[in-house]
Design a protein around this motif. Structure first.
Motif, PDB file in Angstrom:
ATOM      1  N   ASN A  80      -2.391  -2.684   0.586  1.00 25.42           N
ATOM      2  CA  ASN A  80      -2.951  -2.827  -0.763  1.00 25.42           C
ATOM      3  C   ASN A  80      -1.943  -2.411  -1.826  1.00 25.42           C
ATOM      4  O   ASN A  80      -1.819  -3.057  -2.868  1.00 25.42           O
ATOM      5  CB  ASN A  80      -4.224  -1.989  -0.904  1.00 25.42           C
ATOM      6  N   MET A  81      -1.221  -1.337  -1.568  1.00 25.02           N
ATOM      7  CA  MET A  81      -0.214  -0.864  -2.506  1.00 25.02           C
ATOM      8  C   MET A  81       0.915  -1.893  -2.636  1.00 25.02           C
ATOM      9  O   MET A  81       1.350  -2.215  -3.745  1.00 25.02           O
ATOM     10  CB  MET A  81       0.347   0.473  -2.042  1.00 25.02           C
ATOM     11  N   ALA A 115      -0.216  -4.849  -4.637  1.00 22.53           N
ATOM     12  CA  ALA A 115      -0.250  -4.527  -6.062  1.00 22.53           C
ATOM     13  C   ALA A 115       1.161  -4.542  -6.649  1.00 22.53           C
ATOM     14  O   ALA A 115       1.364  -5.014  -7.781  1.00 22.53           O
ATOM     15  CB  ALA A 115      -0.911  -3.168  -6.287  1.00 22.53           C
ATOM     16  N   LYS A 134       2.720  -6.961  -9.583  1.00 20.65           N
ATOM     17  CA  LYS A 134       3.455  -6.427 -10.729  1.00 20.65           C
ATOM     18  C   LYS A 134       4.850  -7.030 -10.850  1.00 20.65           C
ATOM     19  O   LYS A 134       5.562  -6.759 -11.811  1.00 20.65           O
ATOM     20  CB  LYS A 134       3.582  -4.900 -10.623  1.00 20.65           C
ATOM     21  N   GLU A 173      -2.095  11.083  -1.034  1.00 18.81           N
ATOM     22  CA  GLU A 173      -2.791  10.166  -1.943  1.00 18.81           C
ATOM     23  C   GLU A 173      -3.906   9.413  -1.210  1.00 18.81           C
ATOM     24  O   GLU A 173      -4.988   9.214  -1.756  1.00 18.81           O
ATOM     25  CB  GLU A 173      -1.801   9.187  -2.587  1.00 18.81           C
ATOM     26  N   GLU A 216      -9.055  -1.021  -4.495  1.00 15.66           N
ATOM     27  CA  GLU A 216      -8.602  -0.753  -5.861  1.00 15.66           C
ATOM     28  C   GLU A 216      -7.878   0.585  -5.956  1.00 15.66           C
ATOM     29  O   GLU A 216      -6.834   0.695  -6.595  1.00 15.66           O
ATOM     30  CB  GLU A 216      -9.785  -0.771  -6.830  1.00 15.66           C
ATOM     31  N   ALA A 217      -8.426   1.603  -5.324  1.00 11.04           N
ATOM     32  CA  ALA A 217      -7.831   2.942  -5.395  1.00 11.04           C
ATOM     33  C   ALA A 217      -6.453   2.965  -4.734  1.00 11.04           C
ATOM     34  O   ALA A 217      -5.520   3.576  -5.268  1.00 11.04           O
ATOM     35  CB  ALA A 217      -8.751   3.965  -4.742  1.00 11.04           C
ATOM     36  N   THR A 218      -6.310   2.316  -3.599  1.00 11.59           N
ATOM     37  CA  THR A 218      -5.009   2.321  -2.931  1.00 11.59           C
ATOM     38  C   THR A 218      -4.025   1.391  -3.638  1.00 11.59           C
ATOM     39  O   THR A 218      -2.819   1.662  -3.646  1.00 11.59           O
ATOM     40  CB  THR A 218      -5.136   1.955  -1.442  1.00 11.59           C
ATOM     41  N   ALA A 219      -4.508   0.336  -4.262  1.00 11.35           N
ATOM     42  CA  ALA A 219      -3.633  -0.539  -5.047  1.00 11.35           C
ATOM     43  C   ALA A 219      -3.073   0.210  -6.253  1.00 11.35           C
ATOM     44  O   ALA A 219      -1.932  -0.013  -6.665  1.00 11.35           O
ATOM     45  CB  ALA A 219      -4.382  -1.783  -5.488  1.00 11.35           C
ATOM     46  N   LYS A 220      -3.842   1.134  -6.804  1.00 15.14           N
ATOM     47  CA  LYS A 220      -3.381   1.903  -7.970  1.00 15.14           C
ATOM     48  C   LYS A 220      -2.219   2.821  -7.629  1.00 15.14           C
ATOM     49  O   LYS A 220      -1.524   3.289  -8.528  1.00 15.14           O
ATOM     50  CB  LYS A 220      -4.537   2.709  -8.567  1.00 15.14           C
ATOM     51  N   ASP A 230       1.102   2.078  -9.217  1.00  8.67           N
ATOM     52  CA  ASP A 230       1.438   2.525 -10.567  1.00  8.67           C
ATOM     53  C   ASP A 230       2.374   3.725 -10.554  1.00  8.67           C
ATOM     54  O   ASP A 230       3.056   3.992 -11.543  1.00  8.67           O
ATOM     55  CB  ASP A 230       0.169   2.884 -11.345  1.00  8.67           C
ATOM     56  N   GLU A 231       2.419   4.452  -9.441  1.00 12.45           N
ATOM     57  CA  GLU A 231       3.257   5.649  -9.319  1.00 12.45           C
ATOM     58  C   GLU A 231       4.667   5.333  -8.816  1.00 12.45           C
ATOM     59  O   GLU A 231       5.508   6.223  -8.754  1.00 12.45           O
ATOM     60  CB  GLU A 231       2.607   6.649  -8.350  1.00 12.45           C
TER      61      GLU A 231
END
Length: 130
Positions: free
Chosen positions: A39-40, A43, A47, A89, A103-107, A110-111
């Motif tokens: 998922n990450m 994402a 991006k 995380e 969604e949470a793991t895709a976020k 952002d890090e």
């Protein structure tokens, strides 16, 4: 020290050889089997992370070696992520299911800073250790 490395190479053999040259041991060559990692990575792709740059594909591995993640600032290394950070995380969102977990793991993406996706890799075949 365990870490996730995603690097650019023409094939997986060269990518693994490059890790070996730097005293790394590949623990898992398919970290995208982990739903959180997948998922990450998806994402990051959304991006702008390119699947291929300068004829070099992206290969991701879970690696163990004595170096910290700051060592891997090479042009071919797309990203390096501490396994400790990633596991911490993931543990924060383990209780979530379905779309909320995705969604949470895709976020997590952002890090993670991304390198310039228009750069040249200037690929060189890794020299095997003798």
């Amino acid at each position: 020290m365990k870490k996730y490395l995603c690097l650019r190479a023409r094939n997986s053999r060269d990518a693994k050889l490059a890790i070996n040259i730097h005293q790394g041991k590949v623990i898992r060559s398919n970290p995208d089997a982990d739903p959180a990692f997948r998922n990450m990575l998806e994402a990051l792709t959304n991006k702008g992370l390119k699947p291929e740059i300068d004829d070099c594909r992206l290969f991701c591995f879970l690696v163990e070696d004595p170096k910290n993640t700051d060592f891997y600032q090479f042009n071919e290394v797309e990203l390096e992520i501490s396994d400790d950070w990633f596991e911490a995380e993931k543990s924060k969102v383990r209780h979530l299911v379905g779309a909320a977990y995705c969604e949470a793991t895709a976020k997590l993406a952002d890090e993670i800073p991304m390198k310039d996706q228009k750069r040249k890799i200037n690929y060189q075949v890794p020299k095997e250790m003798i």
